[in-house]
Design an enzyme around this catalytic site. Structure first.
Site, PDB file in Angstrom:
ATOM      1  N   GLY B  56       0.817  -1.197   0.000  1.00 28.63           N
ATOM      2  CA  GLY B  56       0.000   0.000   0.000  1.00 28.63           C
ATOM      3  C   GLY B  56       0.855   1.254   0.000  1.00 28.63           C
ATOM      4  O   GLY B  56       1.967   1.261   0.519  1.00 28.63           O
ATOM      5  N   SER B  57       0.347   2.324  -0.605  1.00 32.86           N
ATOM      6  CA  SER B  57       1.025   3.614  -0.532  1.00 32.86           C
ATOM      7  C   SER B  57       0.769   4.215   0.846  1.00 32.86           C
ATOM      8  O   SER B  57      -0.031   3.710   1.623  1.00 32.86           O
ATOM      9  CB  SER B  57       0.514   4.548  -1.625  1.00 32.86           C
ATOM     10  OG  SER B  57       0.901   4.041  -2.882  1.00 32.86           O
ATOM     11  N   GLY B  58       1.458   5.307   1.129  1.00 33.92           N
ATOM     12  CA  GLY B  58       1.286   5.955   2.420  1.00 33.92           C
ATOM     13  C   GLY B  58       2.453   5.707   3.363  1.00 33.92           C
ATOM     14  O   GLY B  58       2.442   6.175   4.493  1.00 33.92           O
ATOM     15  N   HIS B  59       3.444   4.925   2.893  1.00 32.98           N
ATOM     16  CA  HIS B  59       4.607   4.619   3.728  1.00 32.98           C
ATOM     17  C   HIS B  59       5.868   5.267   3.178  1.00 32.98           C
ATOM     18  O   HIS B  59       6.978   4.825   3.460  1.00 32.98           O
ATOM     19  CB  HIS B  59       4.816   3.109   3.809  1.00 32.98           C
ATOM     20  CG  HIS B  59       3.613   2.359   4.271  1.00 32.98           C
ATOM     21  ND1 HIS B  59       3.016   2.622   5.477  1.00 32.98           N
ATOM     22  CD2 HIS B  59       2.875   1.389   3.690  1.00 32.98           C
ATOM     23  CE1 HIS B  59       1.966   1.817   5.618  1.00 32.98           C
ATOM     24  NE2 HIS B  59       1.848   1.077   4.542  1.00 32.98           N
ATOM     25  N   LYS B 107       5.717  -7.635   2.625  1.00 30.24           N
ATOM     26  CA  LYS B 107       5.466  -7.480   4.056  1.00 30.24           C
ATOM     27  C   LYS B 107       4.321  -8.414   4.474  1.00 30.24           C
ATOM     28  O   LYS B 107       3.381  -8.625   3.713  1.00 30.24           O
ATOM     29  CB  LYS B 107       5.112  -6.019   4.373  1.00 30.24           C
ATOM     30  CG  LYS B 107       6.307  -5.094   4.136  1.00 30.24           C
ATOM     31  CD  LYS B 107       6.042  -3.669   4.561  1.00 30.24           C
ATOM     32  CE  LYS B 107       4.910  -2.995   3.807  1.00 30.24           C
ATOM     33  NZ  LYS B 107       4.971  -3.154   2.335  1.00 30.24           N
ATOM     34  N   ASP B 112      -1.195  -8.223   1.020  1.00 30.05           N
ATOM     35  CA  ASP B 112       0.069  -8.221   0.282  1.00 30.05           C
ATOM     36  C   ASP B 112       0.473  -9.639  -0.099  1.00 30.05           C
ATOM     37  O   ASP B 112       0.859  -9.905  -1.235  1.00 30.05           O
ATOM     38  CB  ASP B 112       1.183  -7.579   1.127  1.00 30.05           C
ATOM     39  CG  ASP B 112       1.013  -6.075   1.262  1.00 30.05           C
ATOM     40  OD1 ASP B 112       1.083  -5.378   0.239  1.00 30.05           O
ATOM     41  OD2 ASP B 112       0.786  -5.594   2.377  1.00 30.05           O
ATOM     42  N   HIS B 221      -0.147   0.937   9.694  1.00 28.58           N
ATOM     43  CA  HIS B 221      -1.414   1.463   9.167  1.00 28.58           C
ATOM     44  C   HIS B 221      -2.265   1.951  10.318  1.00 28.58           C
ATOM     45  O   HIS B 221      -3.465   2.174  10.165  1.00 28.58           O
ATOM     46  CB  HIS B 221      -2.192   0.389   8.422  1.00 28.58           C
ATOM     47  CG  HIS B 221      -1.373  -0.320   7.394  1.00 28.58           C
ATOM     48  ND1 HIS B 221      -0.672  -1.459   7.671  1.00 28.58           N
ATOM     49  CD2 HIS B 221      -1.135  -0.028   6.098  1.00 28.58           C
ATOM     50  CE1 HIS B 221      -0.030  -1.843   6.582  1.00 28.58           C
ATOM     51  NE2 HIS B 221      -0.288  -1.003   5.614  1.00 28.58           N
TER      52      HIS B 221
END
Lengths: 219, 335
Positions: B56-59, B107, B112, B221
């Site tokens: 996921g994006s946001g990291h 991860k 994922d 998250h």
């Protein structure tokens, strides 16, 4: 014998309803997910079913099995997260069962509905490795498949089988509330996951309720 | 919520476009915007094992920030906090394949793992050798039958750097995978949140913490961790994180380690250095030698306040590979 069977028209009506429901309930599903996950379940399903609806609008397949296959591949390629592969696999397997019922009976008869739900459940279990009681969407599908099989064997027509399955799925989703999650992100909460309904079980109950409504409303 | 965004649904697309524009000397985007991934400028390196990561994006800067020489060949940014789908992972895998196979660095999150597994099956059908390493460095989660297993968090960066160096020196796929597995097995992390993050499309806090409360063992998250405790001083918090990590890693003194303090996105570097200072002091007191270090925002959780502490138990091979040159947008090292 002219038992009602559910054909491709029903399947398309069901999936279009899924797109409306996931759009309408997007925020509610996000809220459920925020309590025990990361808050995007409604967002992801809305994205997936909108894509499915757009494809059905532009070029709906003529066969039951093909319609479900389109649903499965579109969900897998648009939803992401865990829900994408899980729902994708469920619809893929359900579609295969539906295609077989179509060949045999010209659509879903009562047994066909039970087989569809059992195949979808088997797909979820194979992909997610969850069992009933783990506080996942399996809890809704397992209840639905069991109820559908019982209803089919007692001689109900496919509309009534869907009604039973839908009610059982709702009860199955409700039953996840006190459970402690053992799969998915909610499992990180341990005991703190108890007291919250599983968002995947809830979305499953909503989608199966849409199938029952479409069965009732399809001539 | 105030965020520097346009349409919440365009956040990833626009962020990646800006990222690629800013670092066009090192990276490029894949050809199909519907199957979004970022790859090394120039594409796959013939004869080299390709490294593909994603999630996921946001990291940010994870994962696209670590595409480049000495690290990743391609990275797949999913929607915010949502794993990418198999399509773009497959596209990235093909773009990263220089004929020596591809390692997926994944991860340990259910989504994922499922999507990378599916992509690996599809790649196999196209005769690309794919191996995978599942990162699970987060000791906040008990690895048992009753959870989805320990999560993969900041330790992912260390795996990407060290396995990247292994691939860069032309190790074969089995060796690169073994190096990645070894780093994962010798890495432990634990995080803390002082304040939740806001996911752009949700527009509200991902969880609530009272003004005087912090969450120990938070995921990247905002998934809950071990416990909520009253706000404490930096030393106390650092001790809790470090103790959990060193206990799980089984450090008893005499080891050489890399100490990594990672920011969750909205904590100033000065605070991260306070945590680093305390952790280094504690390790030294325990007879553990900190021979390498990393401090900064590497695996973030949008605008979450907090940090994580990661310890990697080094050996000579891992130290050498850590020191190998890298040239990526978010990590550069030279020999």
């Amino acid at each position: 014998m002219s038992e009602k069977v559910l054909g491709n028209e029903w399947a398309v009506a069901w999936i279009q309803a899924c797109a409306r429901i996931t759009s309408d309930e997007r925020a509610a599903l996000n809220d459920l997910d925020r309590a025990i996950g990361d808050g995007d379940h409604g967002e992801n399903l809305d994205r997936g079913f909108s894509a499915v609806a757009a494809k059905l609008d532009s070029a709906a397949p003529a066969q039951l099995g093909e319609t479900f296959k389109l649903v499965a591949t579109t969900l897998m390629s648009t939803v992401g997260g865990a829900a994408g592969p899980l729902y994708g696999t469920a619809f893929l397997r359900a579609g295969k069962a539906a295609g077989e019922a179509d060949n045999r009976a010209g659509g879903l008869d009562a047994t066909g509905v039970a087989e569809l739900l059992e195949a979808g459940l088997a797909g979820l279990v194979a992909r997610g490795k969850a069992e009933p009681g783990d506080k996942t969407m399996v809890d809704a599908w397992d209840a639905a498949a069991t109820a559908a099989r019982a209803a089919a064997e007692s001689g109900s027509d496919p509309v009534a089988v869907w009604a039973e399955a839908s009610a059982a799925a709702e009860a199955g989703a409700r039953a996840t509330e006190p459970m402690v999650a053992r799969k998915g992100r909610a499992s990180y909460l341990g005991e703190r996951s108890a007291g919250h309904r599983d968002p995947g079980a809830q979305s499953s109950a909503m989608l199966l309720a849409a199938a029952a409504a479409a069965a009732r409303d399809t001539p | 919520m105030k965020k520097l965004i346009n349409d919440p649904h365009d956040v990833v697309k626009e962020a990646v476009a800006g990222f690629v524009a800013a670092h066009s000397d090192l990276v490029a985007a894949g050809p199909d915007p519907e199957e979004l991934f970022v790859h090394r400028r120039g594409g796959a390196v013939p004869g080299k094992v390709g490294l593909v990561s994603g999630g996921g994006s946001g990291h940010e800067p994870l994962h696209v920030g670590f595409v480049g020489e000495g690290m990743l060949d391609a990275a797949v940014p999913g929607a915010v906090f949502t794993s990418p789908t198999p399509g773009p992972i497959l596209a990235a895998t093909k773009a990263a394949d220089g004929g020596a196979g591809v390692l997926h660095i994944v991860k340990n999150y259910t989504g994922d793992v499922l999507n990378f597994e599916t992509a690996a099956e599809l790649a196999d059908a196209e005769d690309i050798d794919v191996a995978a390493v599942i990162i699970n460095d987060d000791v906040a989660v008990q690895d048992s039958l009753y959870t989805a297993g320990r999560r993969g968090v900041a330790g992912t960066v260390l795996v990407e750097k060290i396995a990247g160096a292994s691939a860069e020196r032309r190790d074969d796929l089995a060796t690169v995978a073994a190096v990645a597995t070894k780093v994962n097995e010798r890495t432990r992390s634990m995080g803390v949140a002082l304040h939740a993050c806001t996911v752009p499309h949700a527009g509200e806090l991902s969880f609530e913490l009272a003004e005087d409360e912090i969450e120990i063992g938070i995921g990247i998250h905002g998934e809950p961790g071990r416990e909520r405790i009253p706000m404490a001083g930096a030393d106390d918090i650092t001790d809790r994180l470090l103790d959990a990590v060193t206990t799980d890693l089984g450090l008893s003194g005499g080891e050489e380690v890399l100490l990594f303090v990672n920011g969750m996105g909205a904590t100033p570097l000065s605070e991260l250095y306070i945590v680093y200072g305390r952790a280094a002091e504690r390790l030294a007191a325990a007879g553990v030698k900190v021979t390498r270090s990393l401090v900064g925002n590497y695996t973030t959780a949008l605008d979450m306040q907090g940090c994580s502490v990661t310890v990697l138990h080094l050996d000579e091979e891992l130290t050498t590979l850590w020191d190998a040159p890298a040239k990526t947008p978010a990590m550069r090292s030279e020999t």
